[in-house]
Design a protein around this motif. Structure first.
Motif, PDB file in Angstrom:
ATOM      1  N   LEU A   1     -37.072 -18.479 -13.099  1.00  0.00           N
ATOM      2  CA  LEU A   1     -36.504 -18.254 -11.768  1.00  0.00           C
ATOM      3  C   LEU A   1     -35.156 -17.557 -11.867  1.00  0.00           C
ATOM      4  N   THR A   2     -34.377 -17.922 -12.872  1.00  0.00           N
ATOM      5  CA  THR A   2     -33.081 -17.270 -13.071  1.00  0.00           C
ATOM      6  C   THR A   2     -33.267 -15.779 -13.312  1.00  0.00           C
ATOM      7  N   THR A   3     -34.278 -15.421 -14.092  1.00  0.00           N
ATOM      8  CA  THR A   3     -34.560 -14.007 -14.351  1.00  0.00           C
ATOM      9  C   THR A   3     -34.960 -13.286 -13.067  1.00  0.00           C
ATOM     10  N   LEU A   4     -35.802 -13.920 -12.258  1.00  0.00           N
ATOM     11  CA  LEU A   4     -36.199 -13.309 -10.986  1.00  0.00           C
ATOM     12  C   LEU A   4     -34.978 -13.062 -10.097  1.00  0.00           C
TER      13      LEU A   4
ATOM     14  N   GLU B   1     -27.345 -21.476 -17.924  1.00  0.00           N
ATOM     15  CA  GLU B   1     -27.675 -20.048 -17.915  1.00  0.00           C
ATOM     16  C   GLU B   1     -27.861 -19.536 -16.486  1.00  0.00           C
ATOM     17  N   ALA B   2     -28.302 -20.409 -15.593  1.00  0.00           N
ATOM     18  CA  ALA B   2     -28.522 -20.002 -14.199  1.00  0.00           C
ATOM     19  C   ALA B   2     -27.212 -19.854 -13.432  1.00  0.00           C
ATOM     20  N   TYR B   3     -26.196 -20.609 -13.821  1.00  0.00           N
ATOM     21  CA  TYR B   3     -24.953 -20.645 -13.039  1.00  0.00           C
ATOM     22  C   TYR B   3     -24.354 -19.257 -12.787  1.00  0.00           C
TER      23      TYR B   3
ATOM     24  N   LEU C   1     -35.550 -21.178  -3.875  1.00  0.00           N
ATOM     25  CA  LEU C   1     -35.328 -21.182  -5.322  1.00  0.00           C
ATOM     26  C   LEU C   1     -33.960 -21.765  -5.658  1.00  0.00           C
ATOM     27  N   LEU C   2     -32.961 -21.449  -4.845  1.00  0.00           N
ATOM     28  CA  LEU C   2     -31.636 -22.026  -5.072  1.00  0.00           C
ATOM     29  C   LEU C   2     -31.672 -23.542  -4.883  1.00  0.00           C
ATOM     30  N   GLN C   3     -32.430 -23.989  -3.894  1.00  0.00           N
ATOM     31  CA  GLN C   3     -32.545 -25.434  -3.691  1.00  0.00           C
ATOM     32  C   GLN C   3     -33.267 -26.090  -4.868  1.00  0.00           C
TER      33      GLN C   3
ATOM     34  N   PRO D   1     -38.228 -24.181 -18.784  1.00  0.00           N
ATOM     35  CA  PRO D   1     -38.727 -22.803 -18.803  1.00  0.00           C
ATOM     36  C   PRO D   1     -38.897 -22.202 -17.409  1.00  0.00           C
ATOM     37  N   VAL D   2     -39.281 -23.019 -16.438  1.00  0.00           N
ATOM     38  CA  VAL D   2     -39.388 -22.516 -15.069  1.00  0.00           C
ATOM     39  C   VAL D   2     -38.008 -22.135 -14.539  1.00  0.00           C
ATOM     40  N   VAL D   3     -37.003 -22.956 -14.810  1.00  0.00           N
ATOM     41  CA  VAL D   3     -35.638 -22.624 -14.387  1.00  0.00           C
ATOM     42  C   VAL D   3     -35.222 -21.274 -14.973  1.00  0.00           C
TER      43      VAL D   3
END
Length: 326
Positions: free
Chosen positions: A61-64, A111-113, A78-80, A56-58
């Motif tokens: 962060l992806t949304t941010l 989803e973050a990619y 955040l990327l790290q 859920p944190v990932v």
């Protein structure tokens, strides 16, 4: 989607304190942002181990990042974090303890990619390699196998711009495990570039020569001896094929190589533990002589070293191994 943080855990308990840290990444002052980044590192992904709150944190962060709401001075961190989360997915894939949390984390990283990819494409030159390394880690997670070819093309384009050490760019390409030919780098003037290219093309005879030759000396900056040892074992038909290089490692390696250095080579040389009355091969004897010559391996109180010898059926005794090597 609303997240019930009270039902999720991080390394120090229920994740009820996580939302305030996520908010700080967007609008907090410098001290609050630093505390939030620290929370990600020590609680949400403590020492690289994910918890139920990690996926859920990932996603948060992806949304941010997708909406441009993350404070500019947090973006690289955040990327790290996303890259480190990806390393936990690939590194812990066979650990049953994490079997319940890894699938959701892999989905979240998939989803973050597409959010991180444009940040890499539009990266300032001095940040491109850092972003590439973390994006490659994300792309190596299981849901993203079909995106690695496109990423390799982009990584190669950045590499050709000389935006950072070439050895590190070649390393990125090698980690993607796709059909990108960097064999022209096998003759590069930089030994680190040559070895990274060799590790990316282990089936090339020139690569084998480079890898085995490199074991005789300390590795160039950016490479670890363990990488070369693992590659030597992968490309060898049997221990005899790498015995000369293995003995160089055995003579010089620190005791700390018990797992992925000299110890890995001992395990390769003795796939079946030695037993009394069974003759040693000549290459096994040569390896024992090299081990005997290394002062760092014979502390009787060092359980890690003792285990290597015991698993090979050998005495953790310098005198005993010297006798066997005769």
């Amino acid at each position: 989607m609303t997240v019930d943080w009270g039902r999720l855990q991080h390394a120090y308990g229920w994740a009820t304190d996580t939302p305030k840290h996520l908010q700080a990444l967007e609008s907090g002052d410098a001290e609050a942002r630093a505390a939030a980044l620290n929370h990600l590192d020590i609680a949400v992904l403590h020492q690289g181990f994910p918890e139920t709150a990690t996926a859920p944190v990932v996603r948060a962060l992806t949304t941010l990042l997708a909406n441009g709401r993350a404070h500019p001075d947090t973006v690289e961190s955040l990327l790290q974090f996303l890259g480190d989360a990806a390393l936990s997915v690939t590194g812990l894939a066979d650990d049953r303890y994490f079997a319940e949390v890894l699938p959701d984390l892999a989905d979240a990283l998939a989803e973050a990619y597409p959010v991180v990819l444009p940040l890499f494409v539009a990266s300032p030159p001095d940040r491109a390699l850092f972003r590439a390394e973390n994006l490659v880690a994300i792309a190596r997670t299981p849901r993203l196998a079909d995106r690695r070819e496109e990423l390799a093309v982009l990584v190669l384009q950045w590499a050709e711009r000389n935006a950072g050490p070439q050895a590190d760019w070649v390393h990125c390409l090698g980690r993607l495990d796709v059909d990108v030919d960097v064999r022209d780098r096998l003759t590069d003037l930089d030994p680190a570039v040559r070895l990274r290219a060799a590790l990316a093309h282990e089936d090339d005879p020139r690569s084998r020569e480079l890898i085995l030759a490199a074991l005789a000396d300390p590795p160039p900056p950016g490479l670890h001896r363990s990488e070369l040892v693992a590659a030597a074992i992968r490309i060898a038909v049997d221990f005899e094929a790498v015995a000369a290089a293995a003995c160089q490692v055995a003579r010089r390696d620190s005791w700390t190589g018990f797992d992925d250095g000299w110890g890995a080579l001992v395990r390769f040389a003795f796939p079946t533990p030695y037993g009394k009355g069974r003759p040693l091969t000549e290459t096994q004897r040569v390896l024992l002589r090299a081990l005997v010559a290394n002062d760092q391996l014979w502390d009787a109180t060092n359980g890690s070293c003792s285990l290597v010898f015991r698993q090979a059926g050998l005495p953790h005794s310098r005198a005993g191994c010297r006798r066997l090597a005769q």
